[in-house]
Design an enzyme around this catalytic site. Structure first.
Site: not given
Ligand code: BES
Ligand code: ZN
Ligand code: ZN
Length: 488
Positions: A269, A343
């Protein structure tokens, strides 16, 4: 905080403060008529500090029977809806905290039906407990905030009122447990630390059993997806199974995403806001808090909580984009993005849930950033396969005050997740319907069980306290979960 009820006049009570919560000034006026507060209210109205348009907290000292009492007038914002009473109580709690008040009697000044009065008492307790929350565990000199030790509600002590009081208190205290967990820095809350907390928290609870599966057990259970996410971290993964044995019927299963820190893994990230990812176990925190309250509320249900716990890290051992992993039910998954890890751990936990032939499975997760894009920070997204369950969940908003909005899981999302090399991809390569397509993925692992999915990524945390919301991690979803289970 000790909460009691009374029908004794406030001017005869040994309390530091007297609170009047009002929806409109006329009702308030007639309520305090012929009481020692009458002149003070008349003055506050004349000086325009209180009128029907100003719904803030106004407070002034009054000398009654030779002792000073702080009189507090709290206006409920109009139009009145399911959150306004809770929000007023939260504002009140912050006001009393600022004034270092230790004891208070609270009057709900509006005349309403018994059912409404009970709900207003739930709201009042909830708002007070949620509004006074502050996270200070890692301050070397924490500010004293727990001045208020005695709260008395002006009401007759009926069974309904006591039940309302208890419901409000338990719901809010459970949410504060979830807030504490999610606010705890990831170096102090690893998967192992969550296990330790849960064991200790439920140790004295007669109806609750805690079962812990470690890495070796997870291998035997063929949880290849959960293990793949965990393999980049030095922290051992676990699956927690917490059971409330209050009925012999098929269980209701609550599954909470427990990523104690989400770096994104190899698909790392950006550093902006990455610190918020200590809250990526918000779903786990919510189910743990909810189960604690359900037990305390003596709910006669068989409830099982499943919490897959991992840390998502990049390292030489980490799982990689392009890897194919095998979930517990044999489904092969092509990893497109290691940041879509929630997921994956949920997939295995959901498979495990189905083995208990449950009445319902409800999962809750900080799953997709797309959820905030769709709904802002004001509502949790709800999805699922069972219309009855969806409706009963959506109906809890009226009393829980937690906003929910349903999103679809269209079959068409199948094409977004179609993989050339495995049965399914862990996420789409387009940016379409991020929240719904994640739910589509999860649906592949629940079989035919009635299932509900709550995405709390949108309501996970806030940059400032407002109404019942806390600054930082908010413990979102706890009240919804409690009420959905109570309604089943
Ligand atoms: N934990 C994150 C989602 C999240 C992002 C929660 C910001 C709270 C605040 C999750 O694991 C994630 O990173 N999801 C990705 C999915 C994508 C790679 C398809 C996302 O939402 O960018
Ligand atoms: Zn994630
Ligand atoms: Zn995550």
């Amino acid at each position: 905080m000790i909460v009691t009820t009374t029908t004794q006049n406030w001017d005869e009570q040994d309390v530091q403060s007297v609170v009047f919560i009002y929806e409109n000034v006329n009702q308030l006026k007639s309520y305090v008529a012929n009481s020692p507060a009458q002149d003070l209210l008349a003055y506050l109205m004349k000086s325009k500090q209180i009128d029907d348009t100003k719904k803030s907290v106004v407070s002034a000292p009054l000398l009654v029977n030779k002792t000073w009492k702080e009189l507090v007038f709290v206006g409920v914002e109009t139009p009145v809806h399911e959150r306004t009473h809770k929000e007023s109580a939260a504002r009140l709690a912050r006001h009393l905290q600022k004034k270092c008040i230790t004891s208070t009697v609270i009057h709900l000044t509006h005349s309403v039906s018994a059912r409404k009065q009970a709900q207003q008492i739930v709201d009042c307790m909830e708002g007070m407990v949620l509004g006074s929350y502050q996270y200070q565990r890692y301050k070397s000199k924490p500010k004293k905030t727990d001045y208020l030790t005695h709260v008395t509600l002006f009401a007759t002590s009926s069974k309904t009122i006591q039940a309302a009081l208890n419901q409000g208190l338990q719901q809010a205290q459970a949410q504060n447990i979830a807030r504490d967990l999610a606010n705890t820095p990831a170096n102090f809350l690893t998967p192992k630390d969550v296990v330790g907390f849960v064991k200790q928290h439920f140790a004295q609870r007669k109806q609750v059993d805690v079962c812990v599966y470690n890495q070796a057990a997870l291998k035997k259970m063929k949880m290849g997806a959960l293990l793949a996410v965990a393999q980049g971290s030095v922290e051992e993964p676990f699956l927690l199974e917490i059971t409330l044995n209050a009925s012999k019927k098929p269980p209701v299963i609550l599954v909470g995403k427990g990523v104690t820190f989400d770096t994104g893994g190899i698909s790392i990230k950006p550093s902006r806001s990455m610190a918020d990812m200590k809250g990526d176990m918000g779903g786990a925190a919510a189910v743990i808090g909810a189960l604690s309250a359900l037990d305390q509320l003596n709910v006669k249900q068989h409830v099982k909580v499943l919490v897959p716990l991992v840390e998502n890290m990049p390292s030489a051992n980490a799982y990689k984009p392009g890897d194919v992993i095998v979930a517990r039910n044999g489904t092969t998954i092509e990893v497109i993005n290691t940041d879509a890890e929630g997921r994956l751990i949920l997939a295995d936990a959901l498979c495990w849930a189905t083995t208990f032939k449950p009445k319902a499975i409800i999962d809750i997760a900080t799953l997709t950033g797309a959820c905030s894009v769709a709904l802002g920070d004001v509502a949790t997204a709800v999805m699922g396969s069972d219309r009855k369950l969806l409706n009963s969940c959506l109906a809890t908003q009226k009393t829980s005050g937690e906003r929910l909005w349903e999103l679809p899981i269209y079959d068409d999302y199948k094409t977004y997740l179609a993989s050339d090399v495995a049965d399914i991809k862990n996420c789409a390569e387009n940016r379409l319907a991020g929240t719904g397509s994640a739910a589509y993925f999860l649906q592949q692992f629940v079989g035919k069980c009635p299932w509900l999915h709550l995405d709390i990524a949108s309501t996970m945390n806030y940059s400032s306290a407002k109404g019942c919301r806390a600054k930082g991690m908010d413990g979102s979803g706890v009240r919804t979960l409690i009420q959905v289970v109570q309604a089943l």
